[in-house]
Scaffold this motif. Structure first.
Motif, PDB file in Angstrom:
ATOM      1  N   LEU A 287       0.840  -1.209   0.000  1.00 50.69           N
ATOM      2  CA  LEU A 287       0.000   0.000   0.000  1.00 50.69           C
ATOM      3  C   LEU A 287       0.873   1.256   0.000  1.00 50.69           C
ATOM      4  CD1 LEU A 287      -2.758  -1.133   2.508  1.00 50.69           C
ATOM      5  CD2 LEU A 287      -3.127  -0.542   0.093  1.00 50.69           C
ATOM      6  N   ASP A 288       1.939   1.241   0.790  1.00 53.18           N
ATOM      7  CA  ASP A 288       2.858   2.394   0.825  1.00 53.18           C
ATOM      8  C   ASP A 288       3.510   2.616  -0.533  1.00 53.18           C
ATOM      9  OD1 ASP A 288       2.245   2.753   3.505  1.00 53.18           O
ATOM     10  OD2 ASP A 288       4.125   1.855   4.241  1.00 53.18           O
ATOM     11  N   ARG A 289       3.903   1.531  -1.196  1.00 55.66           N
ATOM     12  CA  ARG A 289       4.508   1.659  -2.536  1.00 55.66           C
ATOM     13  C   ARG A 289       3.522   2.268  -3.515  1.00 55.66           C
ATOM     14  NH1 ARG A 289       7.203  -3.483  -4.820  1.00 55.66           N
ATOM     15  NH2 ARG A 289       7.712  -1.933  -6.392  1.00 55.66           N
ATOM     16  N   LEU A 290       2.276   1.830  -3.439  1.00 59.17           N
ATOM     17  CA  LEU A 290       1.262   2.393  -4.336  1.00 59.17           C
ATOM     18  C   LEU A 290       1.004   3.857  -4.021  1.00 59.17           C
ATOM     19  CD1 LEU A 290      -1.164  -0.640  -4.406  1.00 59.17           C
ATOM     20  CD2 LEU A 290       0.190   0.220  -6.335  1.00 59.17           C
TER      21      LEU A 290
ATOM     22  N   ARG B 157      -9.406  -1.813   1.704  1.00 57.23           N
ATOM     23  CA  ARG B 157     -10.693  -1.765   0.996  1.00 57.23           C
ATOM     24  C   ARG B 157     -10.741  -0.606  -0.002  1.00 57.23           C
ATOM     25  NH1 ARG B 157     -15.279  -2.834   5.635  1.00 57.23           N
ATOM     26  NH2 ARG B 157     -15.119  -5.095   5.616  1.00 57.23           N
ATOM     27  N   VAL B 158     -10.293   0.548   0.427  1.00 59.46           N
ATOM     28  CA  VAL B 158     -10.305   1.721  -0.454  1.00 59.46           C
ATOM     29  C   VAL B 158      -9.417   1.468  -1.661  1.00 59.46           C
ATOM     30  CG1 VAL B 158      -9.601   4.144  -0.657  1.00 59.46           C
ATOM     31  CG2 VAL B 158     -10.901   3.371   1.341  1.00 59.46           C
TER      32      VAL B 158
ATOM     33  N   SER C 191      -9.736  -1.802  -8.766  1.00 53.03           N
ATOM     34  CA  SER C 191     -10.617  -2.865  -9.273  1.00 53.03           C
ATOM     35  C   SER C 191      -9.933  -4.229  -9.189  1.00 53.03           C
ATOM     36  CB  SER C 191     -11.055  -2.579 -10.710  1.00 53.03           C
ATOM     37  OG  SER C 191     -11.811  -1.403 -10.752  1.00 53.03           O
ATOM     38  N   LEU C 192      -9.352  -4.502  -8.025  1.00 56.08           N
ATOM     39  CA  LEU C 192      -8.630  -5.760  -7.800  1.00 56.08           C
ATOM     40  C   LEU C 192      -9.347  -6.624  -6.783  1.00 56.08           C
ATOM     41  CD1 LEU C 192      -4.850  -4.865  -7.386  1.00 56.08           C
ATOM     42  CD2 LEU C 192      -5.863  -6.300  -9.146  1.00 56.08           C
ATOM     43  N   LYS C 193      -9.137  -7.910  -6.897  1.00 55.08           N
ATOM     44  CA  LYS C 193      -9.601  -8.840  -5.874  1.00 55.08           C
ATOM     45  C   LYS C 193      -8.524  -8.941  -4.813  1.00 55.08           C
ATOM     46  CE  LYS C 193     -12.407 -11.601  -8.950  1.00 55.08           C
ATOM     47  NZ  LYS C 193     -12.651 -12.921  -9.516  1.00 55.08           N
ATOM     48  N   ILE C 194      -8.940  -9.236  -3.595  1.00 57.05           N
ATOM     49  CA  ILE C 194      -7.995  -9.345  -2.480  1.00 57.05           C
ATOM     50  C   ILE C 194      -6.938 -10.411  -2.740  1.00 57.05           C
ATOM     51  CG2 ILE C 194      -9.507 -10.882  -1.160  1.00 57.05           C
ATOM     52  CD1 ILE C 194      -7.063  -8.293   0.301  1.00 57.05           C
ATOM     53  N   THR C 195      -7.303 -11.497  -3.426  1.00 60.98           N
ATOM     54  CA  THR C 195      -6.335 -12.561  -3.707  1.00 60.98           C
ATOM     55  C   THR C 195      -5.176 -12.031  -4.537  1.00 60.98           C
ATOM     56  OG1 THR C 195      -7.958 -14.330  -3.542  1.00 60.98           O
ATOM     57  CG2 THR C 195      -6.011 -14.788  -4.874  1.00 60.98           C
TER      58      THR C 195
ATOM     59  N   ASP D 183      -5.230  -4.834  11.802  1.00 58.83           N
ATOM     60  CA  ASP D 183      -5.977  -3.789  12.497  1.00 58.83           C
ATOM     61  C   ASP D 183      -6.991  -3.159  11.543  1.00 58.83           C
ATOM     62  OD1 ASP D 183      -4.833  -1.456  11.170  1.00 58.83           O
ATOM     63  OD2 ASP D 183      -3.050  -1.733  12.402  1.00 58.83           O
ATOM     64  N   GLU D 184      -7.983  -2.526  12.132  1.00 49.56           N
ATOM     65  CA  GLU D 184      -9.093  -1.966  11.352  1.00 49.56           C
ATOM     66  C   GLU D 184      -8.632  -0.898  10.368  1.00 49.56           C
ATOM     67  OE1 GLU D 184     -12.867  -1.118  13.308  1.00 49.56           O
ATOM     68  OE2 GLU D 184     -12.111  -2.237  15.041  1.00 49.56           O
ATOM     69  N   ALA D 185      -7.655  -0.096  10.760  1.00 56.43           N
ATOM     70  CA  ALA D 185      -7.172   0.964   9.872  1.00 56.43           C
ATOM     71  C   ALA D 185      -6.561   0.370   8.605  1.00 56.43           C
ATOM     72  CB  ALA D 185      -6.161   1.840  10.598  1.00 56.43           C
TER      73      ALA D 185
END
Length: 107
Positions: free
Chosen positions: A45-48, A79-80, A86-90, A71-73
Motif C-alpha cells: 500500500l505504501d509503494r502504491l 478496501r479503499v 478494481s482488484l480482488k484481495i487474492t 488492524d481496522e485501519a
C-alpha cells in the motif's frame, strides 16, 4: 485491551497458493504470521501511495484459505485501494506477499 489479551484486530480471509503461504510462514519468524501479512500488505500500500509501478499478476491454480488478523485501519485502507484498482484481495495479497518475500534474502 491488556497485553495479556493479545492483538485482536479484524479477520481477513485470503486465498493464496499453498507454496506462497508456506514461504510466508518461514519468513514470519518470531513476529507472528498475522504481523508478517500486515507488514506485507502495508508495504505494498505504501509503494502504491508513492506511485511506484506495481504489476498484479492473475493468480491461477490451487489456493489455500488463510485467515489472519489485521488492524481496522489497515483493513479500511486496503478496501479503499482495492476499489480504486478494481482488484480482488487474492491478487493484491499475492503481490504483497511476493514483494515482501523478494525483499527478504533466503525467503
Amino acid at each position: 485491551m491488556t497485553p495479556a489479551m493479545g492483538f485482536q484486530g479484524v479477520k481477513l480471509g485470503l486465498f493464496l497458493p499453498p507454496a506462497l503461504h508456506e514461504r510466508m510462514i518461514g519468513a514470519a519468524g518470531g513476529q507472528g504470521l498475522s504481523a508478517a501479512y500486515a507488514q506485507a500488505l502495508t508495504s505494498l500500500l505504501d509503494r502504491l501511495d508513492a506511485s511506484d509501478a506495481v504489476t498484479f499478476a492473475a493468480v491461477r491454480g490451487r489456493k489455500k484459505r488463510v485467515t489472519v488478523r489485521i488492524d481496522e485501519a489497515l483493513r479500511d485502507r486496503l478496501r479503499v485501494r482495492l476499489g480504486t484498482l478494481s482488484l480482488k484481495i487474492t491478487d493484491f495479497a499475492c503481490a504483497a506477499v511476493d514483494h515482501h518475500l523478494s525483499s527478504k534474502p533466503g525467503a
